[in-house]
Design a protein around this motif. Structure first.
Motif, mmCIF file in Angstrom:
data_model
loop_
_atom_site.group_PDB
_atom_site.id
_atom_site.type_symbol
_atom_site.label_atom_id
_atom_site.label_comp_id
_atom_site.label_asym_id
_atom_site.label_seq_id
_atom_site.Cartn_x
_atom_site.Cartn_y
_atom_site.Cartn_z
ATOM 1 N N ALA A 465 39.147 47.927 22.286
ATOM 2 C CA ALA A 465 40.475 47.314 22.289
ATOM 3 C C ALA A 465 41.368 47.817 23.413
ATOM 4 O O ALA A 465 42.246 47.086 23.875
ATOM 5 N N LEU A 466 41.158 49.073 23.856
ATOM 6 C CA LEU A 466 42.080 49.663 24.834
ATOM 7 C C LEU A 466 42.190 48.839 26.122
ATOM 8 O O LEU A 466 43.301 48.583 26.605
ATOM 9 N N PRO A 467 41.074 48.434 26.784
ATOM 10 C CA PRO A 467 41.230 47.643 28.015
ATOM 11 C C PRO A 467 42.000 46.353 27.813
ATOM 12 O O PRO A 467 42.609 45.839 28.756
ATOM 13 N N LYS A 468 41.976 45.820 26.593
ATOM 14 C CA LYS A 468 42.723 44.589 26.330
ATOM 15 C C LYS A 468 44.186 44.868 25.998
ATOM 16 O O LYS A 468 45.055 44.035 26.242
ATOM 17 N N VAL A 470 46.050 47.603 27.160
ATOM 18 C CA VAL A 470 46.799 48.242 28.249
ATOM 19 C C VAL A 470 47.624 47.251 29.067
ATOM 20 O O VAL A 470 48.805 47.497 29.355
ATOM 21 N N PRO A 471 47.106 46.104 29.485
ATOM 22 C CA PRO A 471 47.921 45.203 30.325
ATOM 23 C C PRO A 471 49.180 44.689 29.649
ATOM 24 O O PRO A 471 50.124 44.282 30.338
ATOM 25 N N TYR A 472 49.220 44.703 28.303
ATOM 26 C CA TYR A 472 50.365 44.145 27.590
ATOM 27 C C TYR A 472 51.360 45.214 27.149
ATOM 28 O O TYR A 472 52.330 44.893 26.449
ATOM 29 N N VAL A 473 51.111 46.471 27.537
ATOM 30 C CA VAL A 473 52.049 47.554 27.252
ATOM 31 C C VAL A 473 52.960 47.737 28.458
ATOM 32 O O VAL A 473 52.510 47.664 29.609
ATOM 33 N N LEU A 474 54.244 47.965 28.214
ATOM 34 C CA LEU A 474 55.183 48.165 29.311
ATOM 35 C C LEU A 474 54.747 49.346 30.168
ATOM 36 O O LEU A 474 54.225 50.353 29.654
ATOM 37 N N ILE A 475 54.979 49.210 31.483
ATOM 38 C CA ILE A 475 54.502 50.238 32.423
ATOM 39 C C ILE A 475 55.085 51.603 32.082
ATOM 40 O O ILE A 475 54.382 52.619 32.133
ATOM 41 N N ASN A 476 56.346 51.651 31.718
ATOM 42 C CA ASN A 476 56.985 52.939 31.444
ATOM 43 C C ASN A 476 56.489 53.578 30.162
ATOM 44 O O ASN A 476 56.812 54.738 29.877
ATOM 45 N N HIS A 477 55.734 52.833 29.335
ATOM 46 C CA HIS A 477 55.241 53.374 28.061
ATOM 47 C C HIS A 477 53.725 53.491 28.022
ATOM 48 O O HIS A 477 53.172 53.843 26.988
ATOM 49 N N ASN A 507 43.482 53.486 36.677
ATOM 50 C CA ASN A 507 44.221 52.263 36.999
ATOM 51 C C ASN A 507 45.249 51.933 35.933
ATOM 52 O O ASN A 507 45.629 50.761 35.771
ATOM 53 N N LEU A 508 45.698 52.951 35.207
ATOM 54 C CA LEU A 508 46.629 52.716 34.105
ATOM 55 C C LEU A 508 47.922 52.065 34.593
ATOM 56 O O LEU A 508 48.451 51.150 33.961
ATOM 57 N N ILE A 509 48.412 52.526 35.743
ATOM 58 C CA ILE A 509 49.649 51.996 36.329
ATOM 59 C C ILE A 509 49.325 51.561 37.746
ATOM 60 O O ILE A 509 48.670 52.293 38.503
ATOM 61 N N LYS A 510 49.791 50.395 38.114
ATOM 62 C CA LYS A 510 49.409 49.803 39.390
ATOM 63 C C LYS A 510 49.869 50.653 40.559
ATOM 64 O O LYS A 510 49.086 50.964 41.455
ATOM 65 N N ARG A 511 51.133 51.051 40.544
ATOM 66 C CA ARG A 511 51.677 51.890 41.622
ATOM 67 C C ARG A 511 52.480 53.013 40.968
ATOM 68 O O ARG A 511 53.716 52.973 40.902
ATOM 69 N N PRO A 512 51.800 54.063 40.493
ATOM 70 C CA PRO A 512 52.495 55.131 39.745
ATOM 71 C C PRO A 512 53.412 55.952 40.644
ATOM 72 O O PRO A 512 53.079 56.256 41.798
#
Length: 1032
Positions: A465-468, A470-477, A507-512
């Protein structure tokens, strides 16, 4: 024409004669001699006659027998031949007499021509002689070269034999030709093999070809032929080598194929064995699970028996038969279960021996078991009570089985939340009867087994479930998901899923940003701690390598910042191979922040390297980063990387040698200012931007290395044990220590390096810098001040000062008392040897002497005395200061860049202004003009303007005009109203003099200041210029 033909015929005949004699065809030569004599060609037969006239080699009777004269010749025929020969002789004499008469007549005509034109005749004679001599010398040269051709080859001899035979036939010497054919038995002269030499009338054609070609062409052709032969031989040899190599290649290919087959067989064998091991492990796990189930069932049955026994004591006597029968049936079931347990234990032991489990696994189980025994709770209480209640009804083997069962239970409980289960069971037991509590405890192993399966299933569900998610969680969270990701990576059994989750982690955050990168890096470090070295190398490092060329620099920066921290958790041999390669790739990155982070992490990585095998690669990276175009990267390299490499590699001498080489090479590769030899500009270089930057940062690197240089000199001091020298850092370079060093009895190479290599190389660098490179001179000055600050006042006065005095050309002021004799010669070698070198020393070295050596805070008084010597005293006795005034003024200008020296300079200037010497006053005006850009408004008002006004009032016109130019410089650099008013007043005074030269000087000085001055002065200058132009 006849004479030319006769000459060619004679030459051909000579060739044939030479060939016959060299090849020892004596019979043919004798026949040719007879036929030549019969034809009356006695001149052509001279060599043959002399050759056969030797009685020792050719007896007369032998010659007579070999002669081709017919044996039956009578005297009458011989007489007739003699008469014919005499007639031919008479005709020849007549021809000779006619030729002599013609020759005398031509000589007379030539004499007359000489008398008529003596110049031409004189020129003709030597010319003809020269041409004759040239021809003869050319012929001799040709003969000499052709004689070195070596012996004839077989094909050459056959061609020449055919050509000679053809010549003899064409010339009519048939007897000689027949004799020649008989004398060459190994060749059929009637058949000439078709080749390039087979041509009609071959000998004449050879002759004409020889005459028409030069000696050089012939030699070249011969050399080409020889080269062709050599190439043919080499070609044959190479063909043989090629064949042998092809054979070797075939053998190697066959061996490679055999090795490949054996390798494939070994791989198959390994795979089969691995499969067998996996099968055995799986069967072992199944047997263990069955064993645990049997143990749990036995325990439950025992508990049930105990319950029935207790109920039996309370029951009536008429139910005894039924109870005993029931208990007997249960006993039978228990015994059968016990037998099954023994069978399972035997199977498990066999599987364990086949798989050969490691000692580490056993120790882990033992440690977990001991931890469980010490932990309180209801799980630990169950086996104790059970053992006490069933002590007589079970064997020791059953007891061990129960202990193992509950140990496994407690271990699984600790791994999967045993604390919560304990809390729940305690809370429930407070409200349940005691027998139900016991039954709950008995059933806990089965629940634990299901909880293990549930935990594994949970891990799998979360991982899927995690890869699905992650994209829908806000970047700051998204960082809140890191614990789940780390736990899933650590616990999941499938390596592919772990790789996917690790990819998600990076790749958790696109531009950390910086904080987000820190959180991700901490998570990676925690994961590396948990999974161990092998999984870190196989799972984390490949993800780092994939991110090296990512399009976003924040992601590349994440890799650069994490490499140094992850390196602690991998094997040492990986640190200086894979991780160093990653850092090396990041050093080449286009983003400055990435290179900066890579530099920082390389400094962290060095202490973790197992050896110095990669030292020179790291040193190359260090110099590359030190010369980086970004100042931020350079600062990190100088402050962190350079000290780290010095401490890690312990090769300070190597670094310093390469550093000085790079500094000098950066300046020397630049073109000179002028290409005219013998001028000072031919020595100075036009620095490009890249070379200027490289020299700047490399000098800063030298300054950063100075503490290590100083410490090494202290550590290697050979006279440190002398009680008279003391033990403090300053005492190592005190005057007493330097006196002991000057004796030359001890070797102190680390100390000598500074004044025998470093300072001379810096002087060489300074002599390549033009006057406008004040920034680089400032960096050198800072290094010299740091050296004097660390090594002390005595080193400055007794070592550094003599070195720079000699290099500046002032050897009379140098004191070499504290130098060993071996070092004195090297220091004296810095003295300029030509006038251009002397001027170069003043232009380039004197500014460093004044600002970097005498400019030390402890030498201010000595600096003022030396300036007085240069500017005032030496100008009176005709020393070098008189001839290099402009260069000395420029050196003082560089000194005034630093405000702390203004007081000393202006003290000397005032002495020059109030002097009675007009030259000193003129020099003072020029010096003030040079100092204007480096002073403040206050100094200009209190020191410069009063001095210029004093000089402007001087009666000497030269001094006055020199002050006008200085006033223009002040007007150009200052816009203060008070200064402008004083300049206007002084300019009006100059113009009131009415002197044309003064007016021109005023207009020229103020015209330079127009673009930079205030409106008030500009309004004054323009009308003044207009009035001046209208008057003239």
């Amino acid at each position: 024409m006849e004479a030319a033909a006769e000459e060619r015929w004679a030459s051909l005949c000579n060739c044939v004669v030479n060939f016959l004699l060299e090849e020892r065809y004596h019979l043919t030569a004798l026949e040719l001699l007879q036929e030549l004599q019969e034809d009356g060609r006695h001149a052509h037969a001279l060599r043959l006659r002399s050759f056969f006239s030797d009685p020792a080699a050719f007896p007369p009777d032998l010659v007579a027998r070999a002669s081709s004269a017919p044996p039956g010749a009578d005297p009458q025929s011989l007489l007739e031949e003699k008469i014919a020969a005499e007639e031919k002789l008479a005709l020849t004499d007549y021809d000779l007499r006619l030729a002599k008469e013609d020759l005398s007549r031509l000589k007379l005509e030539l004499q007359k021509q000489k008398e008529l034109s003596p110049d031409g005749s004189n020129a003709t004679g030597p010319l003809s002689d020269a041409s004759t001599n040239e021809g003869s010398s050319q012929h001799d040269k040709r003969d000499a070269k052709i004689s070195t051709l070596g012996p004839l080859k077989d094909n050459e001899r056959k061609d020449l034999n055919c050509a000679v035979k053809e010549y003899l036939l064409l010339a009519g010497y048939r007897l000689a030709a027949m004799t020649f054919i008989e004398e060459v038995p190994d060749q059929d002269l009637d058949v000439w093999i078709n080749s390039s030499a087979c041509v009609p009338d071959a000998l004449r054609r050879y002759y004409y070809q020889y005459l028409s070609s030069t000696t050089e062409a012939a030699e070249e052709k011969i050399s080409i032929l020889r080269e062709n032969e050599t190439l043919l031989k080499d070609n044959e040899r190479l063909s043989a080598e090629k064949d042998s190599l092809l054979k070797n290649r075939e053998v190697a290919n066959s061996q490679t194929a055999a090795l490949r087959k054996s390798l494939e067989a070994a791989h198959k064998d390994i795979k089969e064995k691995e499969k067998t091991v996996q099968d055995l492990k799986q069967s072992l796990e199944i047997q263990r699970k069955e064993l645990n189930d049997c143990r749990a069932e036995i325990t439950s049955l025992k508990m049930h028996i105990e319950g029935t026994r207790s109920s039996k004591q309370l029951s009536a006597g008429d139910t005894d038969g039924f109870s005993s029968a029931n208990s007997m049936g249960e006993a039978v079931v228990l015994s059968s279960a016990h037998d099954n347990l023994k069978g399972s234990e035997s199977i498990t032991s066999k599987l364990t021996s086949e798989v050969s489990l490691g000692e580490g696994t056993k120790k882990d189980h033992e440690s977990m078991g001991s931890g469980v025994e010490c932990s309180p709770g209801p799980e630990a209480a169950v086996p104790c009570s059970t053992a006490e209640d069933s002590g007589n009804g079970t064997s020791g083997e059953d007891k061990s089985g129960r202990n193992i069962c509950f140990e496994d239970l407690s271990v699984n409980g600790n791994l999967h939340g045993a604390g919560n289960i304990k809390g729940d069971s305690d809370s429930i037991s407070a409200y349940l009867p005691e027998d139900k509590v016991h039954s709950e405890k008995v059933e806990s192993p089965c629940k634990q087994k299901s909880s293990d399966k549930m935990a594994l299933e949970t891990i799998k569900i979360v991982s899927d479930a995690l890869p699905k998610i992650v994209p829908y969680v806000l970047i700051n969270h998204r960082e809140e998901l890191l614990p789940l990701i780390i736990c899933a990576i650590e616990k999941h059994p499938d390596s592919d899923v772990r790789d996917s989750l690790t990819h998600t982690l990076f790749n958790l955050i696109k531009r950390p940003d910086g904080q987000q990168r820190r959180i991700i890096m901490d998570a990676c470090v925690e994961l590396a701690k948990s999974v161990g070295e092998m999984r870190t190398e196989t799972e984390l490092l490949p993800q780092c390598w994939e991110q090296i060329n990512h399009q976003y620099e924040e992601r590349r920066l994440l890799v650069a910042q994490s490499c140094g921290e992850i390196a602690v958790y991998v094997r040492p041999e990986i640190r200086d191979s894979l991780i160093l390669s990653i850092v090396q790739q990041l050093v080449e990155d286009s983003a400055t922040v990435v290179r900066e982070a890579a530099t920082h992490n390389l400094a962290l990585l060095l202490p973790l390297f197992p050896n110095l095998d990669k030292y020179y690669k790291v040193e190359e990276l260090m110099f590359q980063l030190v010369c980086d175009p970004s100042g931020a990267v350079v600062n990190v390299a100088l402050k962190e990387l350079v000290p780290a490499i010095v401490r890690w590699g312990d090769k300070l001498d190597q670094i310093l040698r390469v550093l000085l080489t790079h500094i000098l090479a950066s300046a020397q590769r630049c073109p000179p200012i002028s290409g005219v030899e013998g001028t000072i500009d031919s020595h100075l270089r036009v620095l490009r931007e890249q070379e200027r930057w490289n020299i700047d940062v490399l000098l800063r690197m030298l300054t950063e290395l100075l503490p290590f240089i100083h410490q090494k000199a202290i550590d290697t001091c050979p006279i440190a044990d002398d009680p008279s020298t003391g033990s403090t850092p300053e005492s190592y370079f005190s005057e007493s220590c330097l006196k002991l060093y000057a004796t030359g009895e001890t070797e102190w190479s680390a100390f000598e390096w500074m004044h025998t290599e470093c300072l001379p190389d810096l002087i060489k660098l300074a002599c390549l810098l033009p006057a406008k490179e004040d920034n680089l001179r400032t960096v050198i000055r800072k290094y010299l001040l740091d050296v004097s600050g660390r090594y002390g006042i005595d080193y400055l006065e007794h070592i550094m000062l003599p070195v720079f005095l000699v290099a500046a050309g002032d050897i009379d002021s140098s004191d070499f008392t504290y130098f060993p004799l071996a070092t004195q010669s090297r220091v004296r070698g810095l003295r300029p040897k030509t006038s251009v070198a002397e001027k170069l020393g003043i232009v380039c070295v004197l500014p460093l002497l004044l600002s970097g050596v005498l400019g030390s805070p402890s030498r201010r008084q000595q600096l003022e005395e030396y300036l007085r010597k240069l500017l005032i005293q030496n100008t009176k006795d005709g020393s070098f200061s008189m001839h290099h005034t402009a260069e000395i003024i420029d050196a003082v200008r560089f000194l005034c860049i630093f405000e702390e020296h203004h007081v000393a300079v202006f003290n000397i200037v005032w002495e020059m202004v109030v002097s009675s010497d007009a030259n000193l006053k003129t020099n003072a005006a020029a010096l003030l003009k040079a100092l204007v850009p480096y002073i403040s408004v206050k100094v200009a008002s209190t020191h410069v303007l009063p001095a210029l006004i004093t000089l402007g009032s001087d009666q000497n016109l030269t001094v006055k005009y020199a002050s006008i130019e200085a006033f223009g410089a002040v007007a150009q650099h200052f816009k203060n109203d008070m200064i402008v008013d004083k300049i206007r007043i002084q300019m009006d005074a100059f113009l009131e003099d009415g002197s044309h030269e003064a007016t021109v000087s005023v207009i020229r000085a103020l015209a330079v200041a127009v673009p930079h001055t205030t409106d008030r002065l500009r309004e004054y200058i323009l009308p003044t210029t207009f009035n001046f132009s209208s008057l003239h």
